[in-house]
Design an enzyme around this catalytic site. Structure first.
Site, PDB file in Angstrom:
ATOM      1  N   ARG A   1       8.199 -10.948   3.583  1.00 44.09           N
ATOM      2  CA  ARG A   1       8.532  -9.522   3.673  1.00 44.09           C
ATOM      3  C   ARG A   1       8.419  -8.995   5.104  1.00 44.09           C
ATOM      4  O   ARG A   1       9.194  -8.140   5.524  1.00 44.09           O
ATOM      5  CB  ARG A   1       7.615  -8.721   2.758  1.00 44.09           C
TER       6      ARG A   1
ATOM      7  N   ASP B   1       6.477   9.376  -3.479  1.00 42.09           N
ATOM      8  CA  ASP B   1       6.155   7.963  -3.283  1.00 42.09           C
ATOM      9  C   ASP B   1       5.630   7.808  -1.863  1.00 42.09           C
ATOM     10  O   ASP B   1       5.896   8.642  -0.996  1.00 42.09           O
ATOM     11  CB  ASP B   1       7.399   7.084  -3.492  1.00 42.09           C
TER      12      ASP B   1
HETATM   13  C1  SAM Z   1       6.493  -0.652  -9.349  1.00 40.09           C
HETATM   14  S1  SAM Z   1       6.891   0.905  -8.659  1.00 40.09           S
HETATM   15  C2  SAM Z   1       6.859   1.915 -10.105  1.00 40.09           C
HETATM   16  C3  SAM Z   1       8.031   2.864 -10.182  1.00 40.09           C
HETATM   17  C4  SAM Z   1       8.127   3.732 -11.453  1.00 40.09           C
HETATM   18  N1  SAM Z   1       6.981   4.606 -11.588  1.00 40.09           N
HETATM   19  C5  SAM Z   1       8.287   2.874 -12.686  1.00 40.09           C
HETATM   20  O1  SAM Z   1       7.368   2.772 -13.504  1.00 40.09           O
HETATM   21  O2  SAM Z   1       9.356   2.267 -12.836  1.00 40.09           O
HETATM   22  C6  SAM Z   1       5.360   1.324  -7.835  1.00 40.09           C
HETATM   23  C7  SAM Z   1       5.537   2.411  -6.769  1.00 40.09           C
HETATM   24  O3  SAM Z   1       4.242   2.887  -6.350  1.00 40.09           O
HETATM   25  C8  SAM Z   1       4.330   3.217  -4.989  1.00 40.09           C
HETATM   26  N2  SAM Z   1       2.983   3.271  -4.400  1.00 40.09           N
HETATM   27  C9  SAM Z   1       2.131   2.249  -4.163  1.00 40.09           C
HETATM   28  N3  SAM Z   1       1.023   2.697  -3.559  1.00 40.09           N
HETATM   29  C10 SAM Z   1       1.171   4.048  -3.432  1.00 40.09           C
HETATM   30  C11 SAM Z   1       0.356   5.078  -2.883  1.00 40.09           C
HETATM   31  N4  SAM Z   1      -0.836   4.820  -2.335  1.00 40.09           N
HETATM   32  N5  SAM Z   1       0.822   6.345  -2.920  1.00 40.09           N
HETATM   33  C12 SAM Z   1       2.041   6.622  -3.466  1.00 40.09           C
HETATM   34  N6  SAM Z   1       2.857   5.688  -3.981  1.00 40.09           N
HETATM   35  C13 SAM Z   1       2.420   4.412  -3.970  1.00 40.09           C
HETATM   36  C14 SAM Z   1       5.197   2.100  -4.419  1.00 40.09           C
HETATM   37  O4  SAM Z   1       5.770   2.466  -3.175  1.00 40.09           O
HETATM   38  C15 SAM Z   1       6.232   1.899  -5.514  1.00 40.09           C
HETATM   39  O5  SAM Z   1       7.406   2.627  -5.277  1.00 40.09           O
END
Ligand code: SAM
Length: 284
Positions: free
Chosen positions: A45, A150
């Site tokens: 990545r 996000d």
């Molecule tokens: C797997 S995706 C889930 C997306 C959606 N909620 C779903 O269930 O399909 C996880 C998301 O959490 C975000 N994320 C991770 N750590 C975070 C943080 N500290 N604050 C805000 N967002 C975060 C990531 O950037 C990513 O877009």
């Protein structure tokens, strides 16, 4: 080759000391608990970003991240390491619950405030919106406030543009495709875009859930699905309590079906798998 060196792509390696540094940065900044054993994934990545900067050495890159006072390179690093997997209508039971229980329960309210926390590339907030558009008439739909946040600027860029490959709509009914999307033509052939009138109803904003979010208004519903899975238990516990504070009395917290609040101390009550509710405070 020293035994501790992990080969990845020609010229790309992450040394154990570098990996520990990355683990510590992602944990401190984003709460992300990057486990051991993901070195190859991390290296691949980072490779793209390092190539853009003309760097071949991970230590050099980490130096650049730390030296950047604007914090932008740190955001780019976190962007590269977050998992943004999502889809339209993912975990559909929540949308049934939204239409079947939450909307009727709030039928006397003028407004309905919903927060998609960790919205990734936008499929989750748009799915919420499409369901509400089907369920509500004009005046009540106008009272919907949908906040989508996000940590990843890259994911938010996709979300606010509302542009997706057409095959991502496969989960959606045909009538919804027509109502909510327009098809790309020419260079955009094969892509679709959420129509402006719908896109403009979602407020996208970058928000790191590890930082305070007191400016977020009290919510009726918080979707935070498949995000806490990346955090360790103490971090999850703190976040759940902070979500509970941001909920209106009687508001709901919806989490991913593979997540759970078992063993955590909080004021929410269990409703059904992956659904929790803040007590309304009313007696009886
Ligand atoms: C797997 S995706 C889930 C997306 C959606 N909620 C779903 O269930 O399909 C996880 C998301 O959490 C975000 N994320 C991770 N750590 C975070 C943080 N500290 N604050 C805000 N967002 C975060 C990531 O950037 C990513 O877009």
């Amino acid at each position: 080759m020293p035994p501790e060196t992990i080969p990845v792509i020609a010229g790309q390696t992450v040394q154990p000391v570098e990996y520990r540094k990355i683990q510590s940065l992602t944990y401190q900044v984003a709460g992300i608990d990057l486990r051991d054993g993901k070195e190859a994934l991390v290296a691949s990545r980072l490779h793209k970003r390092m190539r853009e900067l003309g760097l071949t050495d991970v230590s050099r890159y980490l130096h650049v991240v730390e030296a950047d006072r604007t914090g932008l390179e740190l955001i780019t690093l976190i962007d590269a390491l977050t998992t943004n997997f999502t889809s339209f209508l993912r975990e559909p039971q929540h949308f049934d619950f939204l239409r079947g229980v939450i909307v009727p329960a709030l039928s006397m309210h003028d407004s309905l405030r919903i927060w998609s926390a960790g919205c990734s590339t936008g499929e989750e907030p748009y799915s919420i919106l499409f369901h509400l558009a089907q369920a509500l008439e004009g005046k009540r739909l106008a009272g919907v406030e949908l906040l989508a946040t996000d940590i990843s600027t890259r994911a938010l860029g996709v979300a606010s543009s509302g542009i997706y490959p057409a095959e991502r709509m496969k989960e959606l009914p045909e009538a919804w495709r027509k109502r909510f999307f327009q098809r790309g033509v020419g260079e955009q052939e094969g892509m679709v875009r959420v129509r402006e009138e719908w896109r403009s109803r979602v407020r996208f904003r970058r928000l790191n859930l590890m930082e305070e979010f007191n400016s977020v208004p009290a919510m009726n519903v918080i979707f935070c699905r498949n995000v806490m899975i990346y955090f360790d238990k103490p971090t999850q516990q703190r976040l759940v309590r902070r979500f509970a504070e941001r909920l209106e009395p009687g508001g709901w917290l919806l989490i991913g079906h593979s997540e759970g609040l078992m063993g955590m101390e909080h004021e929410l009550t269990y409703v059904m798998p992956a659904v929790y509710r803040k007590p309304s405070g009313r007696k009886g």
